[in-house]
Scaffold this active site. Sequence first.
Site, mmCIF file in Angstrom:
data_model
loop_
_atom_site.group_PDB
_atom_site.id
_atom_site.type_symbol
_atom_site.label_atom_id
_atom_site.label_comp_id
_atom_site.label_asym_id
_atom_site.label_seq_id
_atom_site.Cartn_x
_atom_site.Cartn_y
_atom_site.Cartn_z
ATOM 1 N N ASP A 145 6.635 -11.287 14.188
ATOM 2 C CA ASP A 145 5.474 -12.052 13.682
ATOM 3 C C ASP A 145 4.309 -11.594 13.303
ATOM 4 O O ASP A 145 3.637 -10.989 14.147
ATOM 5 C CB ASP A 145 5.370 -13.314 15.106
ATOM 6 C CG ASP A 145 4.291 -14.428 14.580
ATOM 7 O OD1 ASP A 145 3.491 -14.147 13.580
ATOM 8 O OD2 ASP A 145 4.151 -15.274 15.323
ATOM 9 N N GLU A 200 1.012 -1.187 -0.008
ATOM 10 C CA GLU A 200 0.071 0.028 0.064
ATOM 11 C C GLU A 200 0.785 1.307 0.049
ATOM 12 O O GLU A 200 1.161 1.974 0.995
ATOM 13 C CB GLU A 200 -1.082 0.195 1.314
ATOM 14 C CG GLU A 200 -1.931 1.167 1.051
ATOM 15 C CD GLU A 200 -2.997 1.065 2.191
ATOM 16 O OE1 GLU A 200 -3.974 2.089 2.252
ATOM 17 O OE2 GLU A 200 -2.812 0.107 3.234
ATOM 18 N N HIS A 243 -4.959 8.377 -2.764
ATOM 19 C CA HIS A 243 -4.882 7.244 -3.457
ATOM 20 C C HIS A 243 -4.818 6.755 -4.976
ATOM 21 O O HIS A 243 -3.906 6.246 -5.411
ATOM 22 C CB HIS A 243 -5.877 6.240 -2.721
ATOM 23 C CG HIS A 243 -5.494 5.624 -1.705
ATOM 24 N ND1 HIS A 243 -5.097 4.298 -1.366
ATOM 25 C CD2 HIS A 243 -5.715 6.219 -0.023
ATOM 26 C CE1 HIS A 243 -4.900 4.318 0.029
ATOM 27 N NE2 HIS A 243 -5.410 5.405 0.454
#
Length: 350
Positions: free
Chosen positions: A250, A43, A345
């Site tokens: 993790d 992203e 975006h």
Amino acid sequence: MNRPEPTTTAVPTQWVGPLRISGDAFPTEAGHEEVEVPLATFETPLWPSVGRGASISREIPGGIRTTVVSECMTRSVLFTADNSVVAVAASRTVSDRLPELQQVVSTTTSHGRLVDLHNEVVGNLLFVRFELNPGDASGHNMVTKAADALMERILSWDLGLSYGSVSGNYCSDKKATAVNGILGRGRNVVADILLPHEVVERRLRTTASSLTDLVVRKDLVGSTIAGALRSANAHYANMLLGFYLATGQDAANIVEGSQGVTYAETRPEGLYFSCTLPNLIVGTVGSGKHLPDVTAALERLGCREDREVGANSRRLASLIAATVLCGELSLLAAQTNPGELMSTHLRMER
């Protein structure tokens, strides 16, 4: 049977900032540091968005303040008994013998320490949630190894208990639960900043009152009607995943890691803005930290220095919390302006 060799999957990574940060994990003469942070993500608008928050932090003396509230890694074990009377009596004995159990843990790890435990009885089932200070590790394997030894010792006391499971889901690992938000799991960090009105208007193209209203209406009320579990934020998971992948954490722990609360106030002197993250399960040593890219990233972040045990991981958790604040502040500011989020975006991804 030979173990197959792992393959490498590339994730675009960019260093963002620097952000200005201060707090108990940054005891420098200047009172703050300026640190670039890595984000591995597909992203791509996340980089300039976090970058805007980082740039704003450099306009403020002290920048983003971070406070490490607590640190622990947990594992809950499960015992079974014939009935609830036996289970409750056993739970009281387990609590009373905490010092003995602390000694047991000291034989399983050189750095981890058992600091507390919490019991829950459901019918004939006894759940015991052990809390360990994991030092500089995230502590997954540490707490499981300790839990094995602790169960063996408790069963040796002949309290009428039988083995149920080394993990009883009261931990609670990689699940969105209330217990982690209440008791904490990992590093509990608060990041906050006070922005003058002029900075808010010039750099974020909004006002303190507009942004505070959005935090209340979107993050707090919107999350409540959605049924969020001790969580009220816009997109903590975005920054956490990017940081976790870049530093060998993790990544599945973003499930509980993204449980956190954004809070804002309009004050005479400006906008007070904070992010509270009670479940940052991160470490600077342990599984995955030996990989060359991860080692290089941790060294560049200053998280592989010769410090007291736990200090490097507290620094890392504080940097992550500050990065989350940068991204949260930038996104919420954009959402106070109609059309700004989507146009950004479209401009950056197409």
